[in-house]
Design a protein around this motif. Structure first.
Motif, PDB file in Angstrom:
ATOM      1  N   VAL A 127       4.865 -58.357  43.423  1.00 60.14           N
ATOM      2  CA  VAL A 127       3.800 -57.586  43.799  1.00 60.14           C
ATOM      3  C   VAL A 127       3.568 -56.870  45.491  1.00 60.14           C
ATOM      4  O   VAL A 127       3.808 -55.435  45.985  1.00 60.14           O
ATOM      5  CB  VAL A 127       2.679 -58.455  44.126  1.00 60.14           C
ATOM      6  N   LEU A 128       5.112 -58.020  46.618  1.00 63.77           N
ATOM      7  CA  LEU A 128       4.847 -57.510  47.409  1.00 63.77           C
ATOM      8  C   LEU A 128       6.254 -56.625  47.524  1.00 63.77           C
ATOM      9  O   LEU A 128       6.260 -55.205  48.366  1.00 63.77           O
ATOM     10  CB  LEU A 128       4.898 -58.478  48.326  1.00 63.77           C
ATOM     11  N   ARG A 129       7.504 -56.806  46.584  1.00 61.54           N
ATOM     12  CA  ARG A 129       8.139 -55.735  46.203  1.00 61.54           C
ATOM     13  C   ARG A 129       7.716 -53.754  46.221  1.00 61.54           C
ATOM     14  O   ARG A 129       7.692 -52.964  47.421  1.00 61.54           O
ATOM     15  CB  ARG A 129       8.968 -55.684  45.571  1.00 61.54           C
ATOM     16  N   LYS A 130       6.389 -53.942  45.510  1.00 60.65           N
ATOM     17  CA  LYS A 130       6.005 -52.973  45.177  1.00 60.65           C
ATOM     18  C   LYS A 130       4.699 -52.273  46.367  1.00 60.65           C
ATOM     19  O   LYS A 130       4.705 -50.963  46.377  1.00 60.65           O
ATOM     20  CB  LYS A 130       4.397 -52.908  43.794  1.00 60.65           C
ATOM     21  N   SER A 131       4.359 -52.973  47.144  1.00 60.79           N
ATOM     22  CA  SER A 131       3.212 -52.883  47.824  1.00 60.79           C
ATOM     23  C   SER A 131       4.598 -52.280  49.549  1.00 60.79           C
ATOM     24  O   SER A 131       4.082 -51.190  50.271  1.00 60.79           O
ATOM     25  CB  SER A 131       2.937 -54.234  49.008  1.00 60.79           C
ATOM     26  N   LEU A 132       5.994 -52.621  49.551  1.00 59.72           N
ATOM     27  CA  LEU A 132       6.931 -52.503  50.508  1.00 59.72           C
ATOM     28  C   LEU A 132       7.085 -50.937  50.374  1.00 59.72           C
ATOM     29  O   LEU A 132       7.375 -49.897  51.152  1.00 59.72           O
ATOM     30  CB  LEU A 132       8.070 -53.199  50.692  1.00 59.72           C
ATOM     31  N   GLU A 133       7.432 -50.314  48.977  1.00 64.51           N
ATOM     32  CA  GLU A 133       8.230 -49.842  48.762  1.00 64.51           C
ATOM     33  C   GLU A 133       6.861 -48.192  48.841  1.00 64.51           C
ATOM     34  O   GLU A 133       7.414 -47.228  48.875  1.00 64.51           O
ATOM     35  CB  GLU A 133       8.061 -49.185  46.824  1.00 64.51           C
ATOM     36  N   ALA A 134       5.635 -49.023  48.478  1.00 62.83           N
ATOM     37  CA  ALA A 134       4.598 -47.681  48.559  1.00 62.83           C
ATOM     38  C   ALA A 134       4.408 -47.201  50.539  1.00 62.83           C
ATOM     39  O   ALA A 134       3.532 -46.934  50.586  1.00 62.83           O
ATOM     40  CB  ALA A 134       3.387 -47.929  48.343  1.00 62.83           C
ATOM     41  N   ARG A 135       4.812 -48.469  51.118  1.00 61.65           N
ATOM     42  CA  ARG A 135       4.668 -48.745  52.613  1.00 61.65           C
ATOM     43  C   ARG A 135       3.457 -48.666  53.081  1.00 61.65           C
ATOM     44  O   ARG A 135       2.848 -48.187  53.886  1.00 61.65           O
ATOM     45  CB  ARG A 135       5.233 -46.969  53.396  1.00 61.65           C
ATOM     46  N   LEU A 136       2.509 -49.972  52.560  1.00 66.12           N
ATOM     47  CA  LEU A 136       1.709 -50.134  52.525  1.00 66.12           C
ATOM     48  C   LEU A 136       1.501 -51.570  53.564  1.00 66.12           C
ATOM     49  O   LEU A 136       2.459 -52.809  53.928  1.00 66.12           O
ATOM     50  CB  LEU A 136       0.824 -51.016  51.714  1.00 66.12           C
ATOM     51  N   PRO A 137       0.811 -52.037  55.026  1.00 64.04           N
ATOM     52  CA  PRO A 137       0.985 -52.565  56.006  1.00 64.04           C
ATOM     53  C   PRO A 137       0.045 -54.019  54.927  1.00 64.04           C
ATOM     54  O   PRO A 137      -0.719 -53.736  54.113  1.00 64.04           O
ATOM     55  CB  PRO A 137      -0.526 -52.379  57.047  1.00 64.04           C
ATOM     56  N   VAL A 138       0.733 -55.318  55.018  1.00 64.46           N
ATOM     57  CA  VAL A 138       0.252 -55.956  55.109  1.00 64.46           C
ATOM     58  C   VAL A 138      -0.326 -56.666  55.921  1.00 64.46           C
ATOM     59  O   VAL A 138       0.016 -56.932  57.326  1.00 64.46           O
ATOM     60  CB  VAL A 138       1.879 -57.032  54.218  1.00 64.46           C
ATOM     61  N   VAL A 139      -1.156 -57.408  55.602  1.00 64.53           N
ATOM     62  CA  VAL A 139      -2.536 -59.066  55.875  1.00 64.53           C
ATOM     63  C   VAL A 139      -1.505 -60.202  55.261  1.00 64.53           C
ATOM     64  O   VAL A 139      -2.337 -60.162  54.402  1.00 64.53           O
ATOM     65  CB  VAL A 139      -4.289 -58.900  56.287  1.00 64.53           C
ATOM     66  N   LEU A 140      -1.668 -61.178  55.867  1.00 67.50           N
ATOM     67  CA  LEU A 140      -1.359 -62.726  54.944  1.00 67.50           C
ATOM     68  C   LEU A 140      -2.193 -63.393  55.308  1.00 67.50           C
ATOM     69  O   LEU A 140      -2.674 -63.924  56.276  1.00 67.50           O
ATOM     70  CB  LEU A 140       0.122 -63.323  55.935  1.00 67.50           C
ATOM     71  N   VAL A 141      -2.338 -63.833  54.334  1.00 67.57           N
ATOM     72  CA  VAL A 141      -3.548 -65.176  54.438  1.00 67.57           C
ATOM     73  C   VAL A 141      -2.834 -66.094  53.455  1.00 67.57           C
ATOM     74  O   VAL A 141      -2.857 -65.761  52.333  1.00 67.57           O
ATOM     75  CB  VAL A 141      -4.957 -64.680  54.176  1.00 67.57           C
ATOM     76  N   VAL A 142      -2.956 -67.078  53.994  1.00 71.53           N
ATOM     77  CA  VAL A 142      -2.288 -68.562  53.906  1.00 71.53           C
ATOM     78  C   VAL A 142      -3.297 -69.266  53.277  1.00 71.53           C
ATOM     79  O   VAL A 142      -4.334 -70.019  54.003  1.00 71.53           O
ATOM     80  CB  VAL A 142      -1.593 -69.507  54.713  1.00 71.53           C
ATOM     81  N   ASN A 143      -3.857 -69.913  52.127  1.00 66.08           N
ATOM     82  CA  ASN A 143      -4.748 -70.215  51.422  1.00 66.08           C
ATOM     83  C   ASN A 143      -4.802 -71.157  50.569  1.00 66.08           C
ATOM     84  O   ASN A 143      -3.548 -71.974  51.452  1.00 66.08           O
ATOM     85  CB  ASN A 143      -5.223 -69.111  50.121  1.00 66.08           C
ATOM     86  N   LYS A 144      -6.269 -72.473  51.204  1.00 63.85           N
ATOM     87  CA  LYS A 144      -5.973 -73.685  50.521  1.00 63.85           C
ATOM     88  C   LYS A 144      -5.099 -74.309  51.397  1.00 63.85           C
ATOM     89  O   LYS A 144      -4.800 -75.574  50.794  1.00 63.85           O
ATOM     90  CB  LYS A 144      -5.014 -73.620  49.153  1.00 63.85           C
ATOM     91  N   ILE A 145      -5.482 -74.274  53.207  1.00 65.54           N
ATOM     92  CA  ILE A 145      -4.452 -75.121  53.743  1.00 65.54           C
ATOM     93  C   ILE A 145      -5.160 -76.653  53.880  1.00 65.54           C
ATOM     94  O   ILE A 145      -5.189 -77.483  54.446  1.00 65.54           O
ATOM     95  CB  ILE A 145      -4.750 -74.815  54.596  1.00 65.54           C
ATOM     96  N   ASP A 146      -6.855 -77.343  52.115  1.00 65.25           N
ATOM     97  CA  ASP A 146      -7.135 -77.981  52.898  1.00 65.25           C
ATOM     98  C   ASP A 146      -6.914 -79.022  52.256  1.00 65.25           C
ATOM     99  O   ASP A 146      -6.619 -79.739  51.847  1.00 65.25           O
ATOM    100  CB  ASP A 146      -8.634 -77.612  52.713  1.00 65.25           C
ATOM    101  N   ARG A 147      -5.110 -78.339  51.738  1.00 66.63           N
ATOM    102  CA  ARG A 147      -4.951 -79.144  50.188  1.00 66.63           C
ATOM    103  C   ARG A 147      -3.970 -79.933  50.882  1.00 66.63           C
ATOM    104  O   ARG A 147      -3.483 -80.231  51.648  1.00 66.63           O
ATOM    105  CB  ARG A 147      -3.754 -78.389  49.094  1.00 66.63           C
TER     106      ARG A 147
END
Length: 613
Positions: free
Chosen positions: A117-137
């Motif tokens: 998915v990230l490869r497809k997003s970077l090819e489309a030159r889309l900016p990314v916001v990273l969310v690290v989820n489930k930090i309560d694990r």
């Protein structure tokens, strides 16, 4: 460079992640906190997984969009599938948005689908916001995972602008998100702020004529087919005459009968929609994905959406078994063909080709799960089908035969390292990377021919006692790897029609595991069990005990009948060989030989032997 005007009141964002990393749960929390539901409203968990099959499997299959209001800002969210087999949905979703919310599990880190998915997003030159989820694990390794994401960006050749992305930490189930993992606020306010700040507003050309790209299709029982469009330029109005720019290059006049925009989970009627809006248009019955609605005085079509080629195919035909017609209501070839043609319209990554017979078709798709989901949906609609073994789609490149290769990521306890390596070596797998986290678990990355992975999951789970996790994604094409070892076991094949008996099954269960129980209908050529040895055996599962008028002195066999191994559709697809197929009806999944009569199978076997020699 001339700056283009923007719609500052709208943000279009896709949520992308690996399967089960919490995308749909995060969307739930955003909807609740934006006031989309009443406090006492009864709302299903994972509200966007709306189809029965999605709820049952706990995964997203179709790309869907919803809209969240945050003050004056409207955030259009496209929730995409996290499974590689539904990659066509991801590619389509990315054409509707201006930025990506990348969700990564705080324990598992980036997995192959995250990479895809990230490869497809970077090819489309889309900016990314990273969310690290489930930090309560309890097993969360938050900062290591952030480093792994940076490494992934570098591996995918991200430029210096793309690699400077904001990082947030979240517990989506509790609806909390913030920039500091040790002090999460009680709401998702920092997430909305990050979307407003880092995802660009939709831009458009002032005075440009209408352009709206069709990215998805839906249907309404009241107004027929709905085309979901992203308005690129201009304004679209209800009742407007538009130019319909078709995929084949022709342009036809059409009329917008109804116009809808999304508010929370509902489609609301609208009189007009401007640039950047995601709308649903009714009134054009034959419109398909990738086409453009434009101004009739100045029609300018947008580029047609291209998706990756299918890598797997299987045959789907009408049910030809002796038990056909007992369960389903849709049995004929025209009904099956019409349903497959309908699927092609709404699903860009599936293709249907004519088979070797008029009642059989070759269906090509991204993977086993995608094709199995299609068959499962058809079965629930009342179809009876015969489904063949999945095969890989090969290509001629430079005069040599090439086959698809998958990147496989495996997480498993380290004591199973030897068993897993042996399994993949038999399938011509190449080890690319191996990491031991020091927690008793290892992560391995292999490149494996796609046909080697057909039937691999079941063996893998058996070898790792159900503890291993397996994910794979299409990597590319490589020269043909030669013959692979197929299933090491044979089949127990019924040699006559009838009803199975306990007496017969007691004898047969010593030869292997049974797929049928007592009092089930069988027919000649039906696979009733798995033989522990490599060859097929013709057996009689209908044999009854001969009764005499002599009383036996308590010498009855007190052997217990082992419960049958009931295969679901995905397991059956993994199990069958080239000369076997699956009979799928609304109530049953039966395995059978492609050629049912025993004598014809024996003749075919004799003809094949000299050729092998």
């Amino acid at each position: 460079m001339v700056s283009m005007p923007e719609r500052s009141d709208i943000r279009n964002v896709a949520i992308v992640a690996h399967v089960d990393h919490g995308k749909t749960t995060l969307v739930d929390a955003m909807l609740w906190q934006s006031g989309a539901f009443r406090a006492n409203q009864d709302v299903a968990e994972r509200v966007l997984d709306s189809t029965e099959l999605e709820r049952e499997k706990g995964i997203t299959i179709l790309a869907k969009n919803t809209a969240v209001r945050h003050g004056e800002l409207k955030v259009n969210i496209v929730d995409t599938p996290g499974h590689a087999d539904f990659g066509g949905e991801v590619e389509r979703g990315l054409t509707m948005v201006d930025g990506v919310l990348l969700l990564v599990d705080a324990s598992e880190g980036p997995l192959p689908q995250t990479r895809f998915v990230l490869r497809k997003s970077l090819e489309a030159r889309l900016p990314v916001v990273l969310v690290v989820n489930k930090i309560d694990r309890p097993d969360a390794r938050t900062m290591e995972v952030v480093d792994e994401v940076y490494q992934l960006f570098l591996d995918l050749d991200a430029d210096e602008h793309q690699i400077e992305f904001p990082i947030l930490y979240a517990d989506a189930r509790e609806g909390r998100c913030g920039p500091n993992p040790n002090a999460l606020p009680e709401d998702l306010e920092p997430l909305f702020d990050a979307l407003r700040e880092h995802i660009p507003a939709p831009s458009f050309e002032e005075g440009h004529s209408l352009q709206a790209l069709v990215t998805n299709l839906d249907a309404s029982p009241y107004v027929g087919r709905l085309a979901l469009c992203r308005v690129r330029n201009g304004t679209i109005r209800r009742g407007q005459e538009v130019a319909w720019c078709r995929a084949d290059g022709t342009i036809e006049p059409a009329k917008v009968a109804e116009l809808y925009v999304t508010e929370a989970l509902d489609r609301v009627e609208a009189d007009e929609a401007g640039p950047g809006e995601i709308v649903a248009v009714a009134g054009i019955d034959e419109i398909t994905i990738g086409e453009t609605l434009a101004d009739p005085d100045d029609p300018r079509p947008l580029p047609v959406t291209r998706v990756d080629e299918p890598s797997l195919s299987m045959t789907i035909g009408i049910n030809t078994s002796p038990l056909a017609g007992r369960d389903g209501s849709k049995l004929t070839a025209p009904q099956v063909k019409a349903r497959l043609d309908q699927e092609v319209i709404g699903n860009v990554s599936i293709r249907v080709l004519d088979g070797d017979r008029p009642d059989r078709w070759e269906v090509q798709g991204r993977g086993e799960l995608q094709l199995a989901v299609l068959v499962e949906v058809m079965r629930r609609e009342g179809f009876e089908l015969t489904v063949g073994k999945p095969q890989v789609v090969t290509r001629e490149i430079g005069g040599t035969l090439h086959e698809p290769v998958e990147r496989v990521a495996i997480d498993a306890p380290e004591e199973y390292l030897g068993a897993i390596t042996q399994l993949l070596a038999l399938r011509r797998g190449r080890l690319e990377n191996m990491v031991n986290h020091g927690t008793g678990w290892i992560r391995m990355e292999h490149l494996v021919p796609a046909r080697g992975l057909i039937g691999f999951r079941t063996e893998f789970l058996t070898e790792t006692r159900g503890t291993g996790q397996l994910h794979h994604v299409f990597e590319g094409y490589e020269p043909w790897h030669g013959e692979l070892r197929t299933r090491p076991t044979g089949s127990l094949v019924a040699d006559r029609e009838g009803v199975s008996t306990t007496f017969a099954l007691l004898t047969l269960q010593e030869r292997g595991s049974m797929f049928i129980g007592p009092s089930e209908d069988t027919y000649e050529g039906m696979v009733v069990g798995e033989n522990a040895r490599p060859e097929d055996i013709d057996v009689n599962p209908t044999k009854e005990k001969k009764l005499t008028n002599m009383r036996q002195a308590n010498s009855e066999e007190f052997t217990r009948l082992i419960p049958k191994r009931a295969l679901v559709l995905e397991q059956a697809l993994e199990f069958i060989r080239e000369d076997e197929s699956i009979e799928v009806t609304p109530n049953h999944v039966r395995l059978r030989k492609v050629t049912l009569p025993q004598q014809e199978r024996a003749k075919a076997g004799r003809r094949a032997r000299p050729a092998d020699a």
